[in-house]
Design an enzyme around this catalytic site. Structure first.
Site, short mmCIF file in Angstrom:
data_model
loop_
_atom_site.label_atom_id
_atom_site.label_comp_id
_atom_site.label_asym_id
_atom_site.label_seq_id
_atom_site.Cartn_x
_atom_site.Cartn_y
_atom_site.Cartn_z
CG ASP A 169 48.28 -4.82 -110.60
OD1 ASP A 169 48.93 -4.84 -111.67
OD2 ASP A 169 48.30 -3.84 -109.83
CG ASP A 210 50.40 1.67 -112.34
OD1 ASP A 210 49.26 1.18 -112.53
OD2 ASP A 210 51.35 1.00 -111.91
#
EC number: 3.2.1.22
Length: 702
Positions: free
Chosen positions: A440, A510
């Site tokens: 990430d 997300d």
């Protein structure tokens, strides 16, 4: 003549041999005839170079229409006036054109290369300083292309923001300029480095010539389209310098990022399939790895990671059929919340009192693989790493640092930082039985300086960071080939071909809310292949479209790519977990078709029914993921009439059987009338598998 699977890209020199021009780009055979962009006989108030469909021209030779290369000699003039030197070809698959400016001390090589088995052509430029003085590159695009349109261009691009990435947008450009890009050190959430171009007078679909470009660069970038006075649209793309210019030292060579150029005669849907084929080529032999159904614990536990809670989730996930268990953020020392821990990548003993390896063994004993979340580029100001190496972060001496998500960003362009990241990941993967790594990145660089890296203006921080990032990914592939790597940057902030060539899946957003996610995935699949698209089933409510949808809707949506589950399944009822197990089993039966078959987008999120069709190689099975996008209450205008999705590309003479209920359709019916869906409040999505019947040959001619 450069020939791809079904298309041709033809390049010629201008009449005075001063630059290269596009002759033809289209289906094979299109080169037989006068060039569609032609050659201007006279120009008024502009130069011939400004009016030409030039492939690549510097400022100096193309002073008005937008240059692809801007070079300045320090303390001297800005501009390049080159001469053609030579052309080198490798049959019809590769071409190199060289131009030199001996006065400036610059050699430019324009590179072309086809990708076997696809309709994609790669273009880039190599810039070499041949003189004794340093040169400054103020602009260094990868390529420019003149697109033959007659009434202006219809541009399709992908836009949005964090949690709303990959929104498909269109506009008609008849005159003027359109530009998208990012200066966040990654491609960003606002725009994808991807563009499709059609003639504005043509429909989106059908026999519509459609041209596409995609830039292979995970740093700063731009794409510009200009409606030229000469009646065509010229598109150029490339990286953007972090500073105002990039230094090119004597004897040095800089290669620009590769620009992938794609063509389809079958509209945007056809262009989608060209990109999917190309990305399967990028995956190489790793394409045929099974992308396993994962469970990720983030939404269930957040930062509160403990062995007991994780093992409870693991047992439930394994019972539902998950094949991979991923512990997200919060597993390492100092990570009780987002203010600490990043950079100190050691398992937290408080969370794993019996030892981290014992915990991993217990997860694997359920039959699942094990994965971890990491953010290698980030560091918390309170971490031991930052205390020991405060010089490793981007910073400007004497200026305050901006915290984004309570963290700073490591300067991955530094060799010592790269070595730290490599050693950290090697240790995690060597010492623990980790099969999956989710990489990430949750903040862009802000105070982007490297005080000990030389005088201001001598650094190319953007390219340095990109090189470090790609070096680490390449190392993971070589050193840990068994590990599956997922790419993520706060969702879809860093998705382009350099990343896709080095990861196995990516995280598009997300946002996992059902109708929000449908719009994300619809846009994503225009540019990228299903086997790269990680998607989870969660309980997240809608952010932009709050209309509720069923658990089935969420599963069918996630099944359109690489299926995962991210909900707190402890809160699900036994009935919900049983339903989940059924969907996971159905997905496993058809995921090879979804990941490797020919995909076609059916309608869009704004239509009453939306779907994706996947056809197995050879046509034996057709899988359709379908969703109701409208209201779920109230009577339809015509009671009892189902919504229909017209399928595409099938054999009209063949017969197809729905493997769930035995209904038999002719290919002609599915193409003309469509596959019916009687949506209700409880039935708002489906996964349909159609098996093509084997029929005996008919009687011969009389």
């Amino acid at each position: 003549m450069l020939r791809t699977a079904t298309a041709v890209y033809a390049v010629r020199l201008s009449a005075d041999r001063r630059w290269a021009e596009l002759d033809t780009w289209g289906p094979r055979g299109a080169e037989d005839g006068p060039p569609p962009l032609g050659r201007p006989r006279r120009t008024h108030f502009i130069t011939p170079a400004d009016a030409a469909p030039a492939e690549y021209l510097p400022y100096g030779m193309r002073p008005f229409g937008g240059a692809d290369l801007v070079v300045r000699r320090p303390g001297g003039e800005r501009g390049v006036w080159w001469t053609f030197e030579r052309a080198t070809a490798d049959g019809d698959r590769a071409l190199r054109l060289e131009f030199t400016d001996d006065h400036l001390g610059l050699r430019v090589a324009l590179r072309y290369e086809t990708v076997p088995g696809t309709d994609v052509l790669l273009r880039w430029a190599e810039l070499t300083c041949t003189g004794s003085e340093e040169l400054r590159l103020e602009r260094l695009d990868s390529a420019a292309i003149g697109v033959p349109v007659t009434t202006g261009a219809r541009l399709t691009h992908l836009t949005g923001q964090w949690s709303q990435e990959f929104q498909r947008a269109q506009l008609d450009l008849t005159r003027g300029r359109f530009e998208i890009g990012a200066t966040q050190g990654v491609p960003g959430h606002a725009y994808a480095p991807w563009l499709a171009v059609q003639d504005a007078a043509e429909p989106d679909e059908g026999a519509t010539p459609t041209y596409g470009i995609a830039l292979e660069w995970p740093g700063n970038w731009h794409i510009t389209a200009d409606a030229e006075p000469g009646g065509f649209v010229r598109v150029r793309a490339g990286r953007l310098p972090h500073e105002e210019s990039i230094a090119l030292a004597p004897g040095a060579t800089i290669s620009t990022p590769r620009l992938a150029c794609a063509f389809s005669p079958e509209g945007l849907d056809g262009l989608t399939r060209v990109w999917h084929t190309y990305e399967r080529r990028l995956a190489g032999e790793r394409l045929h790895r099974t992308r396993k159904v994962l469970y990720n614990s983030w939404e269930a536990t957040g930062f509160d990671v403990s062995a007991d809670a994780q093992l409870e989730l693991a047992a439930l996930a394994a019972d539902m059929g998950a094949e991979l268990f991923v512990v997200d953020d919060g597993w390492f020392r100092g990570r009780q919340d987002e203010t600490g821990g990043l950079g100190d990548w050691q398992p937290d003993p408080a969370g794993f009192p019996e030892g981290f390896d014992t915990f991993v063994e217990k997860v694997r004993a359920t039959g699942m693989d094990f994965g971890l979340w990491v953010e290698p580029e980030a560091v918390s100001p309170t971490s031991a790493l930052h205390a020991e190496h405060p010089d490793w972060v981007y910073r400007i001496d004497g200026r305050p640092a901006t915290l984004v998500r309570e963290q700073l960003l490591l300067d991955l362009g530094r060799t010592d930082v790269q070595e730290f990241v490599l050693a950290t990941l090697d240790r995690l993967l060597d010492e623990h039985a980790v099969d999956y790594l989710k990489w990430d990145m949750n903040r862009p660089p802000t105070e982007r300086g490297r005080p000990d890296g030389g005088p201001v203006g001598s650094q190319d921080l953007d390219a340095d960071h990109v090189a470090g990032y790609l070096r680490v990914l390449d190392h993971l592939r070589a050193r840990h080939p068994h590990v599956t790597v997922e790419g993520c940057a706060g969702g879809g902030g860093r998705i382009e071909h350099a990343t896709l060539a080095r990861t196995d899946v990516v995280w598009p957003s997300d946002n996992t809310a059902p109708l929000d996610r449908l719009a994300v995935q619809y846009g994503y699949l225009h540019a990228h292949a299903p086997h790269t698209m990680s998607s989870w089933v969660t309980d997240a409510p809608g952010v932009f479209d709050p209309r509720p949808r069923s658990l089935a809707f969420r599963f069918v949506l996630a099944a359109a790519g690489v299926l995962g589950v991210g909900a707190d399944i402890r809160a699900w009822t036994p009935g919900q977990r049983a339903e989940a197990a059924d969907w996971i089993a159905r997905y496993k039966d058809v995921r090879d078709v979804i990941h490797h078959g020919t995909a076609r987008l059916l309608n869009g999120p704004g239509d009453p029914a939306c779907g994706v069709q996947y056809e197995e190689q050879g046509g034996g099975r057709v899988v359709v993921t379908a969703w109701s996008t409208g209201r779920l209450d109230g009577a339809p205008l015509v009671p009892g009439r189902p919504a229909r999705l017209r399928l595409r590309g099938l054999d009209p003479a063949a017969r197809y059987t729905d493997t769930a209920d035995g209904t038999v359709y002719s290919g002609a019916h599915l193409l003309h009338s469509g596959l019916p869906f009687g949506w209700t409040g409880r039935y708002d999505a489906d996964l349909v598998v159609l098996a093509r019947q084997h029929t005996a040959p008919g009687p011969g001619p009389h």
